[in-house]
Motif scaffolding. Structure first.
Motif, PDB file in Angstrom:
ATOM      1  N   ALA A 686       0.843  -1.206   0.000  1.00 24.63           N
ATOM      2  CA  ALA A 686       0.000   0.000   0.000  1.00 24.63           C
ATOM      3  C   ALA A 686       0.876   1.253   0.000  1.00 24.63           C
ATOM      4  CB  ALA A 686      -0.929   0.019   1.197  1.00 24.63           C
ATOM      5  N   GLU A 687       1.871   1.275   0.872  1.00 19.80           N
ATOM      6  CA  GLU A 687       2.782   2.417   0.925  1.00 19.80           C
ATOM      7  C   GLU A 687       4.162   1.927   1.326  1.00 19.80           C
ATOM      8  OE1 GLU A 687       2.276   6.163   0.626  1.00 19.80           O
ATOM      9  OE2 GLU A 687       0.848   5.162  -0.673  1.00 19.80           O
ATOM     10  N   ARG A 722       1.721   3.400  -6.937  1.00 19.44           N
ATOM     11  CA  ARG A 722       0.779   3.507  -5.817  1.00 19.44           C
ATOM     12  C   ARG A 722       1.469   3.271  -4.464  1.00 19.44           C
ATOM     13  NH1 ARG A 722      -5.168   3.733  -6.907  1.00 19.44           N
ATOM     14  NH2 ARG A 722      -4.673   5.602  -8.030  1.00 19.44           N
ATOM     15  N   ASP A 725       1.996   7.041  -3.391  1.00 19.91           N
ATOM     16  CA  ASP A 725       1.012   8.088  -3.694  1.00 19.91           C
ATOM     17  C   ASP A 725       0.406   8.683  -2.426  1.00 19.91           C
ATOM     18  OD1 ASP A 725      -0.720   6.111  -2.889  1.00 19.91           O
ATOM     19  OD2 ASP A 725      -1.968   6.133  -4.681  1.00 19.91           O
ATOM     20  N   GLN A 727      -1.539   7.573  -0.378  1.00 17.88           N
ATOM     21  CA  GLN A 727      -2.888   7.097  -0.082  1.00 17.88           C
ATOM     22  C   GLN A 727      -2.768   5.683   0.465  1.00 17.88           C
ATOM     23  OE1 GLN A 727      -5.682   8.798  -0.383  1.00 17.88           O
ATOM     24  NE2 GLN A 727      -5.250  10.424  -1.860  1.00 17.88           N
ATOM     25  N   THR A 730      -4.760   2.780  -1.422  1.00 18.72           N
ATOM     26  CA  THR A 730      -4.420   2.301  -2.763  1.00 18.72           C
ATOM     27  C   THR A 730      -3.137   1.479  -2.681  1.00 18.72           C
ATOM     28  OG1 THR A 730      -3.062   4.229  -3.233  1.00 18.72           O
ATOM     29  CG2 THR A 730      -5.377   4.386  -3.826  1.00 18.72           C
ATOM     30  N   TYR A 731      -2.995   0.496  -3.548  1.00 21.69           N
ATOM     31  CA  TYR A 731      -1.815  -0.358  -3.420  1.00 21.69           C
ATOM     32  C   TYR A 731      -1.305  -0.868  -4.767  1.00 21.69           C
ATOM     33  CZ  TYR A 731      -5.549  -3.868  -3.552  1.00 21.69           C
ATOM     34  OH  TYR A 731      -6.650  -4.600  -3.904  1.00 21.69           O
TER      35      TYR A 731
HETATM   36 CA    CA Z   1      -0.843   3.887  -1.816  1.00 23.43          CA
END
Ligand code: CA
Ligand code: GLA
Length: 788
Positions: A686-687, A722, A725, A727, A730-731
């Motif tokens: 995801a991040e 992603r 990003d 967020q 989001t992944y």
């Molecule tokens: Ca993300």
């Protein structure tokens, strides 16, 4: 047996409801008689427990004639509250000039909510986000060179935002519930923890709201479960959390419950779908995953607001962008929400409506679903009149240096930079820093190349030209960044243009700069001729109607630009999709002749359009240049020494890896060797943060994702970028349809500079699913590029 359990469940809810009388607001309740406060684990409406079942809509994204219809749709979905944002930049387009009339009449919208027997949550900002230009902040703030936003350190920002909040107070303070209106809560700022941690700024904004007249109403704020504890607010501000379809509700609130054991729980943005970016696949969230977590919340008596219940359309130039990497928003804000862009119910709508039937209060009934608005089709019609952009230039600003749009006093649209360059017998390189956001470059009127900020483009080749030549750089702004530190986002060319031949560099100067604003009067002023255009041009056409209705104009044969219908700015279009049609609301059409103006910066394949009954918002033109892996490219890690290796756990929280020693590097490679799930060949993240000295994340501003062995960009938007990003919902996911792309999976990031690296942090995908959760990993950091 199952049925029996269901029956018992339903009954127990009815009983709970009996003890909890929830009343619908009366249109004219006596002043002082109504109240909304925080109780012990419950919100209290007039002293009685009240579960907020809110749906979010944005009144500027809905034509005024449809406001009432959309509010009724929310009620028919079982909602009791409407949640709204205000966008500062919509109401103060020119500094000091406020407008709350017509389509911007927020008080009228809130009164309509009350007339429909619903409550209202108001989120006036000053910052909103919402995929809206600059997150709702006015562009003219950017005229100040060293502007800081959402910060006490900037007096201009603080003064101007306080003045704006005063104006909002004049409109809406009389509508606080304690004054007889429907407004039960007002939000301070928006997800501040994802941006900063300056508690003093939040406190000043809270005070500004109180001073603006919101003196009695309950205040609130919203954040993510990972960021809500980054700063503290006054205890009078209710803390709420935002998360999306498919989330693990228990987990989302676990830390929160420990810190606020007696607070009512609320998910103030429960993301029903997601927004779309140009050139990226259309986003959807399945009905099952969405309904699942919603039911979890209802069972736990967690208040919620569906973001979005109905997204509508980001008309005109109001669409924003995300960054990093820069990705502008499409015009449609359908959001895969329960009520679609045109206002009609979807499967998600009916699933919510059915679910809500089990959680109503005694005597409460969900009203019938309003009739959908009529839809029309329009036969194909052609555009025979054109006006070439080059033939009718507005008066030029003369400047030695490059100037941004904001500096020229222009808010949105396009700007063209013209200068003369010396002749040269050889090809040269044009280096532009930076293009915000897209440019077409012409030499003596002939197109020689394009630059796209989404790809970090800076350079094109200028072919040899024996004589002095005219160079034109036509730049289009495609939406200001609305989220994160990149929100200071000036348009046009931000710094400089160089011409390079071998080792020789020349800074170009003596510019003639032409502004092409988005105002309708400017477009309507063009002089048209009856001949096809061969470059950037306006096109004029019309169609005749005997009956009006909503329609979707199909622009799939056009290039990139903007469309106006009967003087209304309908929004941006771009052939790369996924949006190919634009929504034109029936009330903006008329019986008889309707006029259409299109500005296309490219050349349409066919200068005609037609009106469809259904939208096309999911047709992407595949663009290999956006993939992180070039065809046939393969990362060579043989002979490379990992700086760290280990295994991640099942915890869906930030997991940290600290290196034994700090290393200097510019290129970072993360390699996933397997998945925590058996027989799972995919990886997802995801991040990802790279840590510098003191464990602080390295700035992502100069990052470029240069390699990902695989990306799932067909069944959904799970591109590798992603992972940064910002967020959490989001992944990145590797190809997940064929199950043929197997481990190891790798990502390579160029951080742009040589920096000290001390470790990394990884956030697994935050929904309930485990696919792609990484088991064993290796990390490499190098000063030189990796080999392919
Ligand atoms: Ca993300
Ligand atoms: C956040 C913001 C919203 C919106 C959503 C994504 O939650 O608060 O304004 O940007 O993300 O749609």
């Amino acid at each position: 047996m199952k049925k029996l359990i269901l029956l018992l469940l339903v009954c127990s809810h009815c009983l709970q409801g009996l003890c909890r009388q929830e009343m619908a607001p009366k249109s004219r309740s006596a002043v002082g008689s109504a109240d909304f406060t925080l109780g012990e684990k419950e919100f209290l409406l007039n002293g009685k427990p009240f579960l907020i079942r809110a749906g979010e809509v944005h009144f500027p994204r809905i034509p005024r004639q449809y406001w009432d219809h959309r509010i009724k749709m929310l009620k028919a979905m079982g909602m009791n509250t409407v949640c709204i944002y205000l966008f500062w930049n919509l109401h103060e387009q020119e500094e000091g000039k406020f407008d709350f009339s017509g389509q911007r009449d927020v008080a009228a919208f809130v009164r309509l909510i009350q007339q429909n027997g619903m409550y209202c949550i108001v989120r006036p900002g000053p910052y909103a986000c919402a995929e809206w230009d600059m997150g709702g902040l006015p562009w003219w703030l950017l005229k100040k060179k060293d502007l800081k936003v959402r910060s006490l350190q900037d007096t201009l920002f603080m003064q101007r935002s306080a003045r704006y909040l005063m104006k909002v107070g004049q409109q809406l303070a009389p509508l606080q519930i304690q004054n007889g209106g429907p407004v039960i809560m007002v939000q301070v700022e928006n997800e501040y923890g994802a941006f900063g941690s300056d508690a003093a700024y939040m406190e000043a904004t809270r005070v500004n709201l109180r001073k603006a007249g919101f003196d009695k109403v309950q205040l609130m704020r919203c954040d993510w479960s990972s960021t809500f504890d980054k700063y503290e607010t006054s205890p009078e501000v209710a803390v709420t959390l935002n998360f999306g379809a498919g989330s693990d509700v228990e987990k989302e609130f676990s830390k929160f419950k420990k810190m606020h054991p007696s607070a009512p729980l609320m998910c103030s943005e429960y993301w029903t779908g997601w927004f779309d970016n140009w050139g990226r696949p259309h986003e959807t969230r399945s009905v099952e995953s969405f309904i699942g977590s919603l039911k979890d919340m209802l069972d736990r008596r967690i208040s919620f607001s569906l973001y979005m219940a109905h997204g509508g359309t980001t008309f005109g130039q109001w669409g924003g962008a995300n960054s990093p990497p820069y990705s502008p928003m499409v015009t449609s804000y359908d959001y895969n929400a329960p009520i679609d862009e045109q206002g009609s119910p979807t499967d998600k709508f009916y699933a919510v409506r059915a679910l809500m039937q089990n959680y109503l209060n005694p005597g409460e009934k969900i009203p019938a679903v309003p009739e959908p608005k009529p839809v029309i089709t329009i036969p194909e019609f052609s555009f025979r009149q054109t006006s070439s952009l080059f033939d009718q230039l507005p008066p030029a600003h003369i400047s030695d240096k490059i100037r941004t749009m904001e500096d020229l006093g222009q808010g949105w649209g396009r700007v063209m930079y013209r200068t003369r360059i010396d002749g040269s017998g050889v090809d040269r390189k044009l280096v532009v820093h930076d293009v915000h956001d897209w440019a077409a470059i012409f030499l003596n009127g002939r197109l020689i190349g394009k630059l796209d900020r989404r790809r970090n483009d800076h350079t094109i080749t200028v072919p040899a030209t024996p004589q002095v030549a005219t160079l034109d750089i036509l730049v289009e702004a495609t939406g200001r960044v609305n989220f994160g530190e990149a929100i200071i986002d000036r348009k046009g060319i931000t710094d400089s243009v160089m011409l390079e031949a071998g080792h020789e560099q020349q800074l170009l100067s003596r510019w003639q700069i032409y502004s092409f604003p988005v105002d309708y009067s400017f477009q309507a002023d063009r002089k048209f001729v009856k001949r096809p255009a061969s470059g950037p041009a306006w096109y004029k056409g019309s169609f005749r109607l005997s009956d009006t209705g909503d329609t979707f104009l199909d622009l799939s044969s056009w290039g990139k630009g903007m469309i106006w219908v009967n003087g209304y700015n309908i929004g941006r279009f771009w052939k790369i999709g996924p949006q190919q049609t634009v929504f034109v609301p029936g009330p903006w059409l008329k019986k008889g002749i309707n006029e259409v103006l299109i500005l296309d910066l490219e050349v349409p394949q066919k200068a005609s359009i037609r009106g469809l009954a259904k939208p096309i918002i999911d047709k992407i033109v595949p663009d290999v240049s956006l993939l992180a892996r070039k065809p046939g490219q393969l990362l060579e890690l043989n002979g490379e020494q990992p700086i760290s290796e280990g295994r991640f756990t099942e915890d869906k929280v930030w997991q940290e890896v600290l290196f034994k020693n700090e290393v200097k590097g510019r290129y970072f490679c993360f390699e996933a060797l397997n998945s925590l799930l058996e027989n799972d060949v995919t990886s997802s993240i995801a991040e990802l943060q790279i840590l510098g000295p003191g464990g602080k994340p390295v700035s992502t501003r100069k990052w470029k994702l240069i390699y990902a062995d695989s990306e799932e960009v067909t069944s959904g938007n799970h591109a590798a970028d992603r992972v940064y990003d910002l967020q959490e919902s989001t992944y990145w996911q590797t190809e997940s349809v064929s199950h043929k792309v197997t481990h190891p999976h790798q990502l390579v990031i160029d951080m742009g500079d040589l920096v000290p690296v001390t470790g990394m942090r990884y956030l697994p995908r935050t929904d309930k699913k485990k696919e792609g959760m990484i088991g064993n990993y290796r990390i490499y950091v190098k000063q030189e590029p990796f080999k392919f």
